[in-house]
Motif scaffolding. Sequence first.
Motif, PDB file in Angstrom:
ATOM      1  N   LEU A  86       0.810  -1.294   0.038  1.00 26.12           N
ATOM      2  CA  LEU A  86       0.029  -0.014  -0.012  1.00 26.12           C
ATOM      3  C   LEU A  86       0.882   1.302   0.062  1.00 26.12           C
ATOM      4  O   LEU A  86       0.624   2.377  -0.717  1.00 26.12           O
ATOM      5  CB  LEU A  86      -0.930  -0.140   1.276  1.00 26.12           C
ATOM      6  N   THR A  87       2.094   1.390   0.713  1.00 23.35           N
ATOM      7  CA  THR A  87       2.825   2.279   0.641  1.00 23.35           C
ATOM      8  C   THR A  87       3.472   2.573  -0.688  1.00 23.35           C
ATOM      9  O   THR A  87       3.500   3.757  -0.885  1.00 23.35           O
ATOM     10  CB  THR A  87       4.093   2.036   1.931  1.00 23.35           C
ATOM     11  N   ALA A  88       3.826   1.631  -1.298  1.00 22.63           N
ATOM     12  CA  ALA A  88       4.270   1.792  -2.730  1.00 22.63           C
ATOM     13  C   ALA A  88       3.251   2.393  -3.432  1.00 22.63           C
ATOM     14  O   ALA A  88       3.428   3.174  -4.487  1.00 22.63           O
ATOM     15  CB  ALA A  88       4.927   0.293  -3.313  1.00 22.63           C
ATOM     16  N   MET A  89       1.979   1.834  -3.586  1.00 23.23           N
ATOM     17  CA  MET A  89       0.793   2.642  -4.135  1.00 23.23           C
ATOM     18  C   MET A  89       0.798   4.104  -3.851  1.00 23.23           C
ATOM     19  O   MET A  89       0.429   4.753  -4.862  1.00 23.23           O
ATOM     20  CB  MET A  89      -0.383   1.640  -3.828  1.00 23.23           C
TER      21      MET A  89
ATOM     22  N   VAL B  37       0.819   7.029  -6.413  1.00 23.69           N
ATOM     23  CA  VAL B  37       0.077   8.290  -6.597  1.00 23.69           C
ATOM     24  C   VAL B  37       0.414   9.647  -6.391  1.00 23.69           C
ATOM     25  O   VAL B  37       0.138  10.430  -6.926  1.00 23.69           O
ATOM     26  CB  VAL B  37      -1.437   7.951  -5.636  1.00 23.69           C
ATOM     27  N   LEU B  38       1.269   9.675  -5.478  1.00 20.72           N
ATOM     28  CA  LEU B  38       1.929  10.936  -5.086  1.00 20.72           C
ATOM     29  C   LEU B  38       3.115  11.287  -6.029  1.00 20.72           C
ATOM     30  O   LEU B  38       3.755  12.696  -5.819  1.00 20.72           O
ATOM     31  CB  LEU B  38       2.340  10.982  -3.513  1.00 20.72           C
TER      32      LEU B  38
ATOM     33  N   LEU C 276      -5.807   5.456  -6.630  1.00 18.92           N
ATOM     34  CA  LEU C 276      -5.207   4.565  -5.596  1.00 18.92           C
ATOM     35  C   LEU C 276      -6.069   3.200  -5.648  1.00 18.92           C
ATOM     36  O   LEU C 276      -5.658   1.961  -5.785  1.00 18.92           O
ATOM     37  CB  LEU C 276      -5.384   5.071  -3.933  1.00 18.92           C
ATOM     38  N   ALA C 277      -7.536   3.338  -5.904  1.00 20.60           N
ATOM     39  CA  ALA C 277      -8.442   2.332  -5.959  1.00 20.60           C
ATOM     40  C   ALA C 277      -7.924   1.581  -7.224  1.00 20.60           C
ATOM     41  O   ALA C 277      -8.112   0.337  -7.177  1.00 20.60           O
ATOM     42  CB  ALA C 277     -10.052   2.886  -6.254  1.00 20.60           C
ATOM     43  N   GLY C 278      -7.592   2.214  -8.195  1.00 21.69           N
ATOM     44  CA  GLY C 278      -7.302   1.370  -9.523  1.00 21.69           C
ATOM     45  C   GLY C 278      -6.163   0.547  -9.222  1.00 21.69           C
ATOM     46  O   GLY C 278      -5.943  -0.576  -9.738  1.00 21.69           O
TER      47      GLY C 278
ATOM     48  N   ARG D 277      -3.264  -4.777  -8.355  1.00 20.34           N
ATOM     49  CA  ARG D 277      -2.546  -5.667  -7.428  1.00 20.34           C
ATOM     50  C   ARG D 277      -3.347  -6.984  -6.773  1.00 20.34           C
ATOM     51  O   ARG D 277      -2.775  -7.906  -6.592  1.00 20.34           O
ATOM     52  CB  ARG D 277      -2.011  -4.888  -5.961  1.00 20.34           C
ATOM     53  N   TYR D 278      -4.405  -6.507  -6.534  1.00 21.93           N
ATOM     54  CA  TYR D 278      -5.340  -7.703  -5.541  1.00 21.93           C
ATOM     55  C   TYR D 278      -6.428  -8.220  -6.429  1.00 21.93           C
ATOM     56  O   TYR D 278      -7.298  -8.986  -5.965  1.00 21.93           O
ATOM     57  CB  TYR D 278      -5.971  -7.116  -4.258  1.00 21.93           C
ATOM     58  N   GLY D 279      -6.835  -7.776  -7.525  1.00 20.65           N
ATOM     59  CA  GLY D 279      -8.052  -7.900  -8.360  1.00 20.65           C
ATOM     60  C   GLY D 279      -9.108  -7.767  -7.716  1.00 20.65           C
ATOM     61  O   GLY D 279      -9.191  -6.637  -6.887  1.00 20.65           O
TER      62      GLY D 279
END
Length: 109
Positions: free
Chosen positions: A21-24, A28-29, A59-61, A66-68
């Motif tokens: 999540l941090t990488a995502m 985004v940032l 982020l939702a995308g 990542r998780y489908g």
Amino acid sequence: MTTSRPAGCEGTDEAEVLADLTAMIRQVLEGYEGEEGEVTMRTRFGSDLELESIDLVALAGLLEERYGRAVNFAEFVAGMDLEEIIELDVGRLVEHICVCLKAADGSRP
């Protein structure tokens, strides 16, 4: 606000989910000027990271990539009122992801 740890997190590596999540979030940032501090379970998307609604859509995308479909961010926030969304922290999303992944693993034969 203290969040209780859902029963579903112990089967999924919370630290790994936080790292993903941090990488995502960093993705985004990208391109934004500002300080890149450490992302922790208590980091809030609004006041700490200053993410706007379009950033949450991005982020939702990334979560879906990542998780489908196991992790549906839109469905997650749909049950919240505006104040909860504004105060949403990384830990609560990590816990949600853990619960979703455990449920998806449990539904596989």
